[in-house]
Design a protein around this motif. Structure first.
Motif, PDB file in Angstrom:
ATOM      1  N   ASP A 270       0.818  -1.203   0.000  1.00 36.00           N
ATOM      2  CA  ASP A 270       0.000   0.000   0.000  1.00 36.00           C
ATOM      3  C   ASP A 270       0.862   1.266   0.000  1.00 36.00           C
ATOM      4  O   ASP A 270       0.511   2.280   0.565  1.00 36.00           O
TER       5      ASP A 270
ATOM      6  N   ASP B 138      -5.806   5.607  -3.445  1.00 35.77           N
ATOM      7  CA  ASP B 138      -6.742   5.200  -2.402  1.00 35.77           C
ATOM      8  C   ASP B 138      -8.144   5.439  -2.937  1.00 35.77           C
ATOM      9  O   ASP B 138      -8.363   6.338  -3.762  1.00 35.77           O
TER      10      ASP B 138
ATOM     11  N   ASP C  70      -3.911   8.401   1.518  1.00 35.91           N
ATOM     12  CA  ASP C  70      -5.221   7.905   1.934  1.00 35.91           C
ATOM     13  C   ASP C  70      -6.142   9.091   2.173  1.00 35.91           C
ATOM     14  O   ASP C  70      -5.725  10.117   2.695  1.00 35.91           O
TER      15      ASP C  70
ATOM     16  N   ARG D  67      -9.430  -0.797   7.241  1.00 38.65           N
ATOM     17  CA  ARG D  67     -10.695  -1.266   6.669  1.00 38.65           C
ATOM     18  C   ARG D  67     -10.646  -2.762   6.419  1.00 38.65           C
ATOM     19  O   ARG D  67      -9.700  -3.260   5.836  1.00 38.65           O
TER      20      ARG D  67
HETATM   21 MG   LIG Z   1      -5.885   3.169   1.147  1.00 43.67          MG
END
Ligand SMILES: [Mg+2]
Ligand code: SF4
Ligand code: SF4
Ligand SMILES: [Mg+2]
Ligand SMILES: [Mg+2]
Ligand SMILES: [Mg+2]
Ligand SMILES: [Mg+2]
Ligand SMILES: [Mg+2]
Ligand SMILES: [Mg+2]
Ligand SMILES: [Mg+2]
Ligand SMILES: [Mg+2]
Ligand SMILES: [Mg+2]
Lengths: 96, 340, 385, 340, 385, 96
Positions: free
Chosen positions: B38, B132, D59, D226
């Motif tokens: 990520d 994202d 993010d 998440r």
């Molecule tokens: Mg993300």
């Protein structure tokens, strides 16, 4: 509350509601022609009008506009003549 | 292909398979991030040069409508951040892209946005390397918001900043002003205006490099986005501690932009642009800069609009068509359509 | 001809400026003893500042900026009433953008919107009408604001709503008239005005004769003017010429747009829909008799005052004291310049306007602030003041 | 101090003075960006080492409510991005922060959020160096969205990635699971649940460094946001090409989290966390890693929960309390409260 | 005692598993010739998979997963009707989360929400009632879904609404009863069932005697069971013991919660508010006589079917053919395992469920998919199959 | 539709509407006690109930619960005894 701008009627969009398309420098907006109707609505096409908050409020009188500009022109020419005369006078003086 | 839905639902934001399907199908294939991690991991080779610096900037894009003549929010998001890097002298390299998506948004809309981003990123020579997605309830966002963050590399020795501007320096814009703002006002539909205007949205990285090559002492540049040329000039004048005077006659404006402004009582100096910048160069480099800019497609309309002066620091004035002069101040809030 | 560029021609302006200077000299106007010309309309004020005309004209000419901005003269209490209507659950409140930032005693419409009221800017009352058609479940209220220029548009919209049988459209009427405050100003013993630039777009509707009293009763020249810089300069020249020639007449510089007797359709619509209020409050000027309009009883269904029981319709406008120390009344009557007000640029700014004239971008204090009256003055202007 | 408004209006997003006032007063003072330019310019000294790499991640944060027990959206935004950098081995250095603000949002709320961000950034040793604010119409966002993007520096030679995981490697989490998700479910109010739960939101950069120091062969780490632990494990198992088996008995869960899950029919394995990670270390470094993690406040509750195996690649199973075994799959959409 | 952990005790489970194995051996149960025990309730199915009980019990015991998930058996036409109601302008449609993802013929409620319908998940019909109180301008509709366990909650909510005189609250009633489909299953000539695990929370309301027919008419043992793993294992043991002893009785393993005669307040509320429909459609099972409830005419004001003229209240449920090739009916009657359905895990997945049993996380196909029935089977289970 | 969980009544919140606060492992939710009312409402405080969709549907019978667990316990002891006997037998055999 006086922002008004010239726009040209280019199309009748809704004869029942007296709506038409106006063009302002290539930008179009539907406006009401209720205030300027004076004969068949199609007769407005091509007319320059003064537009305020979505209403064509007045048909611009081309002759009057021309007359106004003409008066200025006259004034300008008069001034130029005067200027030339003054310059001429100066030249004369300088020459003197 | 497991993404059968036509619209985004909350399930696509839940961190589960539906989200992965959405990401895989809409984003990953196009943006090609480096890995499954990520975060992007980027080679720092270009930063080995002593004196090289990182440029780092972020912007959220929230335009309504999301698609408009001449572009969409994705194009804005890529160009906007590329430009913020470029006007500071950064060579744009990497972007991140974070999407906030309203429940109910068409999946095809996302596809189109992402495709535009890819096209613009390729044009600009940047890679979108990480991203994202979040999905929010209907009514908790307006279709799609995109936040892009960019990293650029400022070559050693390059230092572009408003503080370097000196009185006499020449201000150049790269083309007609206000197209984007006027186009969006029309595209919103609530004012019922229509015209052939298209947004000016464009990436300006190559233009900046061309200008820098031709005018090595280029002082500073600013993209004229929200608040338009007027705000950019005010910011720059204040940061530089100089006055700036521009010439109304020199300002390049399309008829349709003027028309929009007349109808709505707006001042085109404050209309947003998304592919326009103003830059300051020393007078003796102005012609070279102009010529170089005109050689790049995004600079074809480059013109000199004014110059820095030694008047009150931060003051921007405009010589009007009449030879009068007026102050061009910062806006107070935002420009509202006026009728009086 | 596109009727814009032609009237922005710098060459024409140059000619006019020279001619103005000539006539001004002829009548002996100097900075110490200037000719005071009031442009009544805020649109003219705006144009003067936008094109820098005040700095270009002969230093013996002093522009006095009149009360002709309906946003500036709107009492705070009326803004409060707008907010009160807009904050009702079922209401879509529509307004021209101009009114969004005008402060009420508690908040502006912009703040009310931020607080959750459904307030939408429209370009035309027709757009409000369209919203009413599209949202039959909502009450759509249009904030009817403006002088005679704008009054026909709301009158015609109400007539159209009535024709269509729309039951969810109403107008919060704040229409006002130009002549009454002029009479008030002229009756002021401190009055220094030598002539007037008349609001062309008002006359487009009402014609030029409603100003006859200015010439006939008060002996002052008035020229009904267009809004382009050339129009304004030509009108100034016409006023000066009247002064020089000892005339006091109502002249029409803007004949291309302004018919002598106005627009009959517009006048009929106004007469059909509206009637004069006994008096109406003007911010900075106070109550002025017969200066405002209200909706006739036969259109009560379209009258937001009646529908919501708010404002003049229910009771007189609440007495809301203007903030203390404001110099607005003095500025509006030409006794001081905006920069002569102690609050100017300090506690009264466009971001946080205290006085009426700082509110709208047409307000003269806002124009002074925005276009540079406050910073280093032009050397020429400096000398002139 | 020129910001008198109590609530944000569209004027604060218009690119004019109101916007500058908002930014000056709420953001600039706290975040101290480098200059007046719209980009941060960062020294690249730490990247001179051959082999050093940039870590780059973004993010968007859209949590409702914006403030909740144990944190707010600002804390999430800083910690979330710091953690995404940290779990990849990046030492978090710089953040950008882009705000999308709904018209009508309390200015004081923004102040609080920004203050939290500053506190968390300081704790994490990162600097927030550039930002953006946009204001959108009421109903076009839910109070505030924050997008943070982070740059970290991955020291030369460090390479943390799922692909390095081998069967037998040990999986460790740093504390009780699901506190954040359960806390938010309660804080939303629509389910009318209340408890003393607080979000676990925390920055995990120091924890990662401690673990890396003690377990130099640490394979990979993932924050369990998440989709919870289950999603993190599924992603990691798939990327690594291993199976993972965890032990139900070992899972650290608070009573209140269990209670929330019982009431709503949820599985705590899928509840979001914002200060929890799972990392994989070779078996012979597991005890050292555990000890080191427990020495950091955010790792006090560290426990071994399972290990990688040579079962089907990507399969995550759980040995139940009964000695039974079940597959722990990825969620389909999001977890919905169930009554059956 | 907190009545949870005690009944999840692995030690107790170990003892029970050993005892189950002993009795299973005694009655000669083998993988080839297994004892078929149906757990009727989806809650039991869920627990069996969550704790892996199917893999832990003696290989001679085969669980058959019954029709006791009201989400799974909800016909697509009813989902369509929910969407039809929810998409009306003025409606707030409230539902348990379970129903959000159930596909209708066009869309699920989740998709309808994404498309703009105001659909809200609630934990309780009381929360829907509270929404109705807070939004008097809206019609709040609650999706009443569930067996006898849940029926009292909506009945009591309707009674409460009536007491308060709320006029904007209604229930879209889809309550169904457990006994009728059991009778259908038992009457099936292909029936292989040897005994039943009875749904404890249904019996908490209706008591244990409604199952008498299972023992008395069909000669099958049934044990009403709790939902913790120890409850389930103990109940399996009790069923096996009955089989071994040649008994067929209704026994109550869950006596701590289930009174023999149920809950009188709940039963009275059901009787007051609801009456049986002539028949009701079950997805995968077809129409079953007297298996569904509707709202009595005296509460018609709270009946969404009446209020919106939709569904059974207006006409019979539309005949919507189930997608082709679904094995649901075979799975539900125990004739195949989910993995035996050709669509399982290929065209029918939890992401895109085609059949009823893949829809809810309580559906047996979903449980198989979610908890691993589909991937490499446990070696033990593999041997057993 | 059978998700039910034990929760303890800790407070009466609205005697008129028969609402009370229930505690489930430290998580609180207001529930209706209409179904379990059997005497003065305050008498419910401290009671363990079975909660389903916001309703306390049944008061949990502690004696019955204890009896169920007791039976398991007996079973367990029996098995242990059996196991021990078997081990003893094995030991004897081994020893033989
Ligand atoms: Mg993300
Ligand atoms: S500065 Fe403000 S208070 Fe003073 S005259 Fe102008 S508007 Fe009125
Ligand atoms: S896999 Fe799908 S179609 Fe087949 S039985 Fe299960 S639910 Fe029905
Ligand atoms: Mg005006
Ligand atoms: Mg930026
Ligand atoms: Mg930018
Ligand atoms: Mg910029
Ligand atoms: Mg990220
Ligand atoms: Mg993250
Ligand atoms: Mg992460
Ligand atoms: Mg920005
Ligand atoms: Mg069930």
């Amino acid at each position: 509350m006086c922002l008004g701008i010239p726009g040209q009627i280019i199309e009748i969009t809704d004869p029942d509601r007296l709506m038409a398309m106006a063009d302002v420098s290539g930008v179009r907006r539907e406006v009401s022609v209720a205030c300027i109707l004076d004969g068949p609505i199609d007769g407005l096409i091509g007319k320059w009008t003064l537009i305020h908050v979505g209403f064509a409020m007045s048909v611009i009188d081309e002759a009057e506009a021309a007359a106004t500009l003409e008066a200025l022109h006259g004034l300008g020419e008069a001034q130029e003549t005067l200027e030339q005369m003054r310059e001429g006078a100066k030249a004369l003086e300088a020459g003197a | 292909m497991s993404l059968r839905d036509k619209r985004v639902s909350l399930a696509h934001g839940g961190g589960g398979k539906a989200m992965r399907d959405l990401i895989d199908e809409i984003f990953t294939g196009v943006f090609e991030p480096d890995s499954m991690e990520d975060q992007a991991r980027l080679s720092a080779d270009a930063l080995r040069d002593p004196g090289a610096r990182l440029a780092f900037t972020t912007d959220s894009f929230v335009v309504t409508p999301v698609e408009f003549p001449g572009g969409d929010i994705g194009k804005l998001a890529v160009c906007g951040t590329v430009n913020d890097l470029a006007v500071g002298g950064g060579v744009p390299r990497w972007l991140s892209a974070a999407f906030i998506i309203e429940e109910g948004t068409d999946v095809d809309l996302l596809r189109r946005i992402v495709a535009t981003m890819k096209v613009e990123a390729d044009k600009a020579g940047v890679r979108i390397v990480t991203g994202d997605t979040k999905v929010v309830d209907r009514g908790s966002a307006d279709k799609v918001f995109v936040t892009t963050t960019g990293i650029g590399i400022i070559p050693p020795g390059r230092d572009i900043a408003a503080v370097h501007i000196r009185p006499g320096d020449v201000a150049i814009v790269n083309g007609v002003l206000g197209d984007h703002g006027a186009c969006i006002l029309g595209a919103r539909g609530d004012l019922a205006l229509s015209s052939a205007l298209e947004s000016d949205c464009a990436g300006l990285g190559h233009l900046m490099e061309a200008a820098l090559a031709a005018a090595p002492n280029l002082r500073a540049a600013r993209d004229c986005t929200r608040g338009g040329l007027a705000s950019a000039l005010n910011e720059i004048a204040e940061a530089a501690g100089v006055s700036v005077e521009i010439d109304e006659e020199a300002l390049p404006l399309r008829d349709e932009v003027k028309g929009t402004c007349e109808i709505l009582g707006l001042d085109p100096l404050y209309l947003a642009n998304e592919g326009r910048l103003v830059l300051f160069v020393p007078e003796d480099e102005a012609e070279a800069a102009l010529a170089a800019m005109r050689g790049v497609d995004t600079g074809a309309g480059a013109v000199i609009i004014g110059r820095a002066g030694d008047g009150p620091a931060g003051q921007v004035t405009m010589r009007t068509l009449f030879g009068g002069s007026r102050i061009v101040d910062m806006l107070v809030g935002e420009q509202l359509p006026r009728i009086c | 001809m596109r009727y814009v560029e032609e009237f922005r021609d710098p060459k024409a302006a140059k000619v006019l400026l020279a001619e103005i200077a000539k006539v001004a000299d002829e009548i002996g106007a100097t900075p110490e003893k200037p000719v005071h010309i009031m442009e009544i309309c805020g649109g003219h004020t705006h144009a003067i500042f936008r094109y820098g005309l005040d700095r270009l004209t002969h230093p013996g000419i002093e522009f006095i900026h009149g009360p002709g901005c309906p946003v500036c003269v709107l009492p705070m209490a009326r803004v409060d009433e707008c907010v009160e209507i807009a904050e009702q659950d079922n209401v879509i409140f529509t307004t021209f953008g101009d009114a969004m930032r005008v402060p009420g005693t508690k908040k502006s419409l912009l703040q009310a919107k931020a607080d959750g009221a459904d307030i939408r800017m429209v370009y035309s009352p027709l757009d409000a009408l369209e919203l009413a058609r599209r949202h039959p479940e909502k009450e759509v209220v249009f904030f009817g604001l403006g002088f005679e220029t704008t009054t026909p548009s709301t009158a015609l919209s109400i007539q159209q709503a009535a024709r269509e049988g729309l039951t969810n459209f109403s107008v919060f009427c704040n229409h006002i008239a130009v002549p009454p405050p002029i009479r008030v100003l002229l009756s002021d013993p401190h009055m220094v005005l030598d002539g007037f630039i008349g609001p062309g777009h008002v006359s487009m509707v009402i014609g030029i004769h409603p100003y006859d009293f200015i010439a006939e009763e008060f002996g002052k020249p008035i020229v009904v003017a267009g809004f382009e810089p050339v129009d304004l300069l030509q009108s100034v020249l016409m006023v000066l010429t009247q002064i020089r020639d000892g005339r006091a007449e109502v002249e029409n510089q803007y004949a291309r747009v302004v018919p002598e007797h106005g627009n009959p359709v517009s006048l009929a619509a106004i007469a059909d829909v509206y009637e004069p209020r006994p008096s109406f409050a003007w911010r900075g000027l106070g109550e002025i008799d017969a200066s405002g309009l209200c909706i006739r009883p036969k259109y009560a269904a379209y009258d937001a005052e009646a529908k919501f029981g708010i404002g003049y319709g229910a009771k007189r406008a609440r007495d809301v004291a203007e903030p203390e120390g404001t110099g607005c009344a003095l500025v509006m009557t030409g006794r001081i310049k905006p920069t002569g007000c102690a609050l100017f640029g300090t506690t009264c700014t466009p971001e946080n306007p205290l006085g009426a004239l700082m509110v709208s971008s047409e307000g003269v204090c806002a124009a002074y602030y925005q276009y540079g009256g406050r910073r280093t003055p032009d050397p020429a202007t400096e000398a002139a003041e």
